[in-house]
Motif scaffolding. Sequence first.
Motif, PDB file in Angstrom:
ATOM      1  N   ILE A 275       0.839  -1.193   0.000  1.00 42.94           N
ATOM      2  CA  ILE A 275       0.000   0.000   0.000  1.00 42.94           C
ATOM      3  C   ILE A 275       0.874   1.242   0.000  1.00 42.94           C
ATOM      4  CG2 ILE A 275      -1.592   1.350   1.428  1.00 42.94           C
ATOM      5  CD1 ILE A 275      -2.941  -1.302   2.194  1.00 42.94           C
TER       6      ILE A 275
ATOM      7  N   LEU B 130      -2.775   4.382  -5.945  1.00 45.19           N
ATOM      8  CA  LEU B 130      -3.919   3.976  -5.130  1.00 45.19           C
ATOM      9  C   LEU B 130      -5.170   4.598  -5.733  1.00 45.19           C
ATOM     10  CD1 LEU B 130      -2.709   4.244  -1.421  1.00 45.19           C
ATOM     11  CD2 LEU B 130      -3.517   2.200  -2.595  1.00 45.19           C
TER      12      LEU B 130
ATOM     13  N   PHE C 219     -10.425   2.181  -3.016  1.00 49.03           N
ATOM     14  CA  PHE C 219     -10.341   1.504  -1.721  1.00 49.03           C
ATOM     15  C   PHE C 219     -11.730   1.020  -1.343  1.00 49.03           C
ATOM     16  CE2 PHE C 219     -10.092   2.072   3.098  1.00 49.03           C
ATOM     17  CZ  PHE C 219      -9.516   0.832   3.300  1.00 49.03           C
TER      18      PHE C 219
ATOM     19  N   VAL D 186      -4.157   3.156   4.085  1.00 51.34           N
ATOM     20  CA  VAL D 186      -4.300   3.817   2.785  1.00 51.34           C
ATOM     21  C   VAL D 186      -4.209   5.336   2.936  1.00 51.34           C
ATOM     22  CG1 VAL D 186      -5.593   1.907   1.749  1.00 51.34           C
ATOM     23  CG2 VAL D 186      -6.837   3.793   2.819  1.00 51.34           C
TER      24      VAL D 186
ATOM     25  N   TYR E 148      -3.856   8.337   0.287  1.00 49.86           N
ATOM     26  CA  TYR E 148      -5.158   8.183  -0.370  1.00 49.86           C
ATOM     27  C   TYR E 148      -6.180   9.144   0.218  1.00 49.86           C
ATOM     28  CZ  TYR E 148      -9.324   6.021  -2.352  1.00 49.86           C
ATOM     29  OH  TYR E 148     -10.496   5.800  -3.035  1.00 49.86           O
TER      30      TYR E 148
END
Length: 265
Positions: free
Chosen positions: A180, A189, A192, A226, A231
């Motif tokens: 990740i 990324l 999710f 994340v 992210y």
Amino acid sequence: MTVKQLGLEELVAACAESGVPGVGLWREPVQAYGVEAAAKLVRDAGLAVTTLCRGGFLTAIDPHARVKAIDDNRAAIEEAATLGTDTLVLVSGGLPEGSKDLHGARERIAEALTELGPYAAERGVRLAIEPLHPMFASDRCVVSTLAQALDLAERFPAEQVGVCVDTYHVWWDDRAPAQIARAGAGGRLHAFQLADWTTPLPEGVLNGRGQLGDGAIDLRAWRGLVEAAGYTGPIEVELFNDELWARNGREVLAETAERFTTHAT
């Protein structure tokens, strides 16, 4: 898909009424409703389409089947662009009938992405390779880990190909946190998704995703991973669950929103 018992109009209305700001759509109900009509429906309700599911199934050996798969993925990219989402999730495909060559299947995915990546980027769409749990490697997805997904994605620019992290599929992998971070550092990324892992698994396995908080996954910790990797996009809940589908869809949606607040924030 979490509340697939709701028609598209009812789904959009329920999300808007519940304060859910976006929805990840699947191609089949969108196609049945009409892609442009679905885009207008969601837009008029003030919602965002977070992702479109799904493209992929790119492992065929037969030339005619490969052409058909490429054409279908081009159509999926066009649908994503029309819906206003920048992310098409890819389930890569399993082993072709009669084959035991995992490496060859993964290479055929890369060959397909050579065509599809630029096509998607020209339309403002990113492709997100989703690794699935290894139990699906033979029939559904030969990409089983985030490391494998990134090894494929990194052959292409990040604005073309990245990854989708789904807790249901990767929670067991002690290398996933480092992957990740790797994905975040490379700007890959792209999506999710949350679902819990409950046991015993149901017959057929595919529809065994647990409601948030009912299983073994530390969902809040995965969200932290994340977000630490940079992210900032939407967080989807994707539950394939026959028991949930048998219930009132609006009740399931409300319950899922409550569980998200309790277990993932």
